[in-house]
Design a protein around this motif. Structure first.
Motif, mmCIF file in Angstrom:
data_model
loop_
_atom_site.group_PDB
_atom_site.id
_atom_site.type_symbol
_atom_site.label_atom_id
_atom_site.label_comp_id
_atom_site.label_asym_id
_atom_site.label_seq_id
_atom_site.Cartn_x
_atom_site.Cartn_y
_atom_site.Cartn_z
ATOM 1 N N ARG A 125 0.849 -1.208 0.000
ATOM 2 C CA ARG A 125 0.000 0.000 0.000
ATOM 3 C C ARG A 125 0.875 1.244 0.000
ATOM 4 O O ARG A 125 0.593 2.234 -0.686
ATOM 5 C CB ARG A 125 -0.927 -0.014 1.224
ATOM 6 N N ASP A 126 1.968 1.195 0.769
ATOM 7 C CA ASP A 126 2.885 2.335 0.820
ATOM 8 C C ASP A 126 3.498 2.623 -0.552
ATOM 9 O O ASP A 126 3.965 3.733 -0.809
ATOM 10 C CB ASP A 126 4.008 2.074 1.842
ATOM 11 N N LYS A 127 3.490 1.618 -1.437
ATOM 12 C CA LYS A 127 4.044 1.813 -2.794
ATOM 13 C C LYS A 127 2.929 2.051 -3.822
ATOM 14 O O LYS A 127 3.196 2.050 -5.031
ATOM 15 C CB LYS A 127 4.828 0.564 -3.198
ATOM 16 N N GLY A 128 1.682 2.143 -3.333
ATOM 17 C CA GLY A 128 0.566 2.403 -4.256
ATOM 18 C C GLY A 128 0.075 1.161 -4.976
ATOM 19 O O GLY A 128 -0.700 1.243 -5.927
ATOM 20 N N ILE A 129 0.520 -0.014 -4.522
ATOM 21 C CA ILE A 129 0.080 -1.270 -5.155
ATOM 22 C C ILE A 129 -0.949 -1.947 -4.255
ATOM 23 O O ILE A 129 -0.772 -2.001 -3.036
ATOM 24 C CB ILE A 129 1.292 -2.199 -5.406
ATOM 25 N N HIS A 130 -2.031 -2.406 -4.870
ATOM 26 C CA HIS A 130 -3.060 -3.102 -4.094
ATOM 27 C C HIS A 130 -2.630 -4.549 -3.865
ATOM 28 O O HIS A 130 -2.303 -5.245 -4.826
ATOM 29 C CB HIS A 130 -4.393 -3.109 -4.854
ATOM 30 N N PHE A 131 -2.680 -4.971 -2.629
ATOM 31 C CA PHE A 131 -2.372 -6.373 -2.326
ATOM 32 C C PHE A 131 -3.655 -7.018 -1.805
ATOM 33 O O PHE A 131 -4.224 -6.575 -0.804
ATOM 34 C CB PHE A 131 -1.257 -6.476 -1.279
ATOM 35 N N VAL A 132 -4.094 -8.034 -2.513
ATOM 36 C CA VAL A 132 -5.383 -8.657 -2.198
ATOM 37 C C VAL A 132 -5.158 -10.088 -1.719
ATOM 38 O O VAL A 132 -5.034 -11.018 -2.522
ATOM 39 C CB VAL A 132 -6.316 -8.621 -3.433
ATOM 40 N N GLY A 133 -5.079 -10.272 -0.415
ATOM 41 C CA GLY A 133 -5.001 -11.618 0.154
ATOM 42 C C GLY A 133 -6.341 -12.289 -0.090
ATOM 43 O O GLY A 133 -7.383 -11.777 0.326
ATOM 44 N N THR A 134 -6.309 -13.420 -0.783
ATOM 45 C CA THR A 134 -7.558 -14.040 -1.233
ATOM 46 C C THR A 134 -7.638 -15.490 -0.803
ATOM 47 O O THR A 134 -6.771 -16.295 -1.170
ATOM 48 C CB THR A 134 -7.646 -13.947 -2.780
ATOM 49 N N GLY A 135 -8.655 -15.815 -0.054
ATOM 50 C CA GLY A 135 -8.889 -17.212 0.288
ATOM 51 C C GLY A 135 -9.541 -17.906 -0.897
ATOM 52 O O GLY A 135 -10.438 -17.338 -1.523
#
Ligand code: NBP
Length: 486
Positions: A124-134
């Motif tokens: 997030r700090d780099k402007g990238i969305h990280f989506v942890g997905t089950g």
């Protein structure tokens, strides 16, 4: 359709990590008309996927991370399906420098939600969305429709949601089994609890089988029939269905029932253990899940079991045929009531984490997306969805009018089954813990009052009173007078 080798950004989605889960997910995307960039650390797997399944849709095989990223339309959406843990961090580190703000990394592995919290914040700090997905449903689900539990930002779901919903399982009413669970690690958390509930469900089914075998005296084939019958009633579920299949299976090599030739030591990959560890941190009693994790662990302690094998147990006469039939019907009631308790505990855990981490999880929506695709899929989940739709702040599923009524009607049979198991020396930790939880919740007074007295005695931990506000300490070593220390 032929596979494309262009590096033009034609792919709507990319999948990196093409072992069984990743390649099946990639095929699922392709079969739904999406152009899929595919990449694997070892190129041979990428090539094998495209050689064998290239005709199923449009794949863009990439040998390098750069080629893979270049093939993706913006915002780039990259599904990471590698072994959870260090490999996930290695892949993130490899891809992040190649990505732009607004791009989305989807971790579909079984990550611990604390890792997801850390990774989401860093990206997030780099402007990238990280989506942890089950993702639940195993390899078959990945190919034909899993239940999908994405976390991450609401913004990321806008571009990702339609893609995921297109490949997700569909509930019986046609709704995709995928919804935005909540921010950052909410998706991986909910997947973890799904697996915890799965452990509890499997343990309860195993106990029911054991009782039908040892107390009712039924053989595996007969028990398979009982489970088939249960599967057409309120217990209808994938796990009950496959239980009947497993029990009906005969081992080809020996001609014996399959269940009799399998070593009785259950293994685990760790999500059940994580669920219990996390529940302890959150202070949520999930005794059904905990007993299931411990039961698997106990089964694997061959040295303890060997050392204790000669300990005495009770002698009990077998049931006659009529008694056995009646007992089997009571086991169905005990199984249903115990299952309800496990699910109630699991939902309590999700609610507690949602409050703790500010996830604002829609508890009914979780039940809705577990109606299809996942391992615990069941008709019963639609009732849980309806219970939370009727009252989104329901404190426990046991307080829902319909469930309370059913469990109340099951309680006599449930008590009889647990008592019978105890009398006959059949271990039923799941059934027993569930019944104890039910009785503890409904008790007018719990012996916790005595516990508080003891704590105040040895540690001056103070106690609250039933008749006055405040915190109190008794001078146990002195005149035993009471001090208001609030
Ligand atoms: P595995 O968990 O067996 O992982 C194998 C993949 O990880 C291969 O593509 C391998 O590449 C890659 N990989 C490894 Br190992 N280390 C790497 C590294 N340092 N850098 C890049 N790639 C690396 O695969 P799976 O069984 O398909 O599961 C994938 C994920 O999905 C896991 O997190 C799993 O927990 C989760 N999951 C599995 C299931 C299931 O039913 N199996 C269900 C739901 C979720 P290589 O080919 O070059 O060695």
């Amino acid at each position: 359709m032929p596979s494309s080798t262009t590096t033009q950004p034609t792919a709507q989605i990319g999948v990196t990590g093409l072992a069984v889960m990743g390649s099946n997910l990639a095929r699922n995307f392709a079969r739904h008309g999406h152009t899929v960039a595919v990449h694997n650390r070892t190129y041979a797997k990428t090539k094998a996927l495209v050689d064998e399944h290239g005709h199923e849709g449009t794949f863009v095989p990439a040998e390098s991370a750069e080629e893979f990223v270049a093939a993706l339309q913006k915002p780039r959406r990259i599904v990471v399906m590698v072994k959870a843990g260090e490999p996930t961090d290695a892949v993130i580190d490899e891809f992040t420098p190649l990505l732009d703000e607004g791009d989305v990394i989807i971790d579909g592995g079984n990550a611990h939600f604390h890792d997801t919290l850390r990774r989401e914040k860093a990206l997030r700090d780099k402007g990238i969305h990280f989506v942890g997905t089950g993702i639940s449903g195993g390899e078959e689900g990945a190919l034909n429709g899993p239940a999908i539990m994405p976390g991450g930002s609401a913004e990321s779901y806008k571009s990702l949601g339609p893609l995921l919903e297109s490949i997700a399982a569909k509930a019986p009413d046609g709704t995709p089994c995928c919804t935005h669970i909540g921010p950052d690690a909410a998706g991986h958390f909910v997947k973890m609890v799904h697996n915890g509930i799965e452990y509890a469900d499997m343990q309860l089914i195993a106990e029911a089988y054991d009782l039908l075998r040892t107390v009712a005296g039924f053989g595996p084939a007969r028990i398979a029939e009982v489970f088939r019958g249960w599967n057409s009633g309120r217990l209808n579920s994938y796990l009950i269905e496959i239980t009947a299949e497993v029990l009906a299976h005969t081992d080809a090599a020996s001609g014996r029932p399959f269940v009799d030739v399998v070593a009785d030591e259950a293994e685990q990959k760790g999500t059940g253990r994580w669920t219990v560890q996390t529940a302890l941190d959150l202070g949520v009693p999930v005794s059904g899940i905990a007993e299931a994790v411990f039961a698997r662990s106990l089964s694997g302690h061959r040295e303890l079991r060997d050392a204790a094998r000669t300990l005495p147990g009770p002698a009990a006469a077998p049931l006659d045929a009529e008694e056995a039939e009646a007992f089997a019907a009571r086991v169905e009631e005990a199984l249903y009531a115990s299952k309800l308790v496990s699910y109630a505990q699991g939902w309590n855990m999700i609610a507690a984490a949602s409050a703790e981490y500010g996830w604002d999880i829609d508890l009914g929506a979780v039940a809705a997306i577990w109606r299809g695709g996942c391992i615990i899929r069941a008709a019963f989940l639609d009732r849980i969805r309806a219970a939370f739709a009727a009252d989104p702040s329901l404190p426990t599923l046991l307080a829902d009018e319909g469930f309370a009524d059913e469990v109340g009607r099951a309680q006599d049979a449930w008590r009889d089954v647990v008592a019978t198991a105890v009398r006959r020396g059949v271990p039923t930790p799941g059934f027993s813990a569930a019944l104890a939880y039910y009785d503890a919740l409904r008790a007018e007074r719990l012996p916790a009052a005595l516990t508080q007295g003891q704590r105040d005695f040895f540690g001056a931990h103070t106690y609250r009173r039933t008749d006055r506000e405040g915190s109190f300490h008794t001078l146990w070593g002195g005149d035993r007078s009471e001090q208001d220390v609030s």
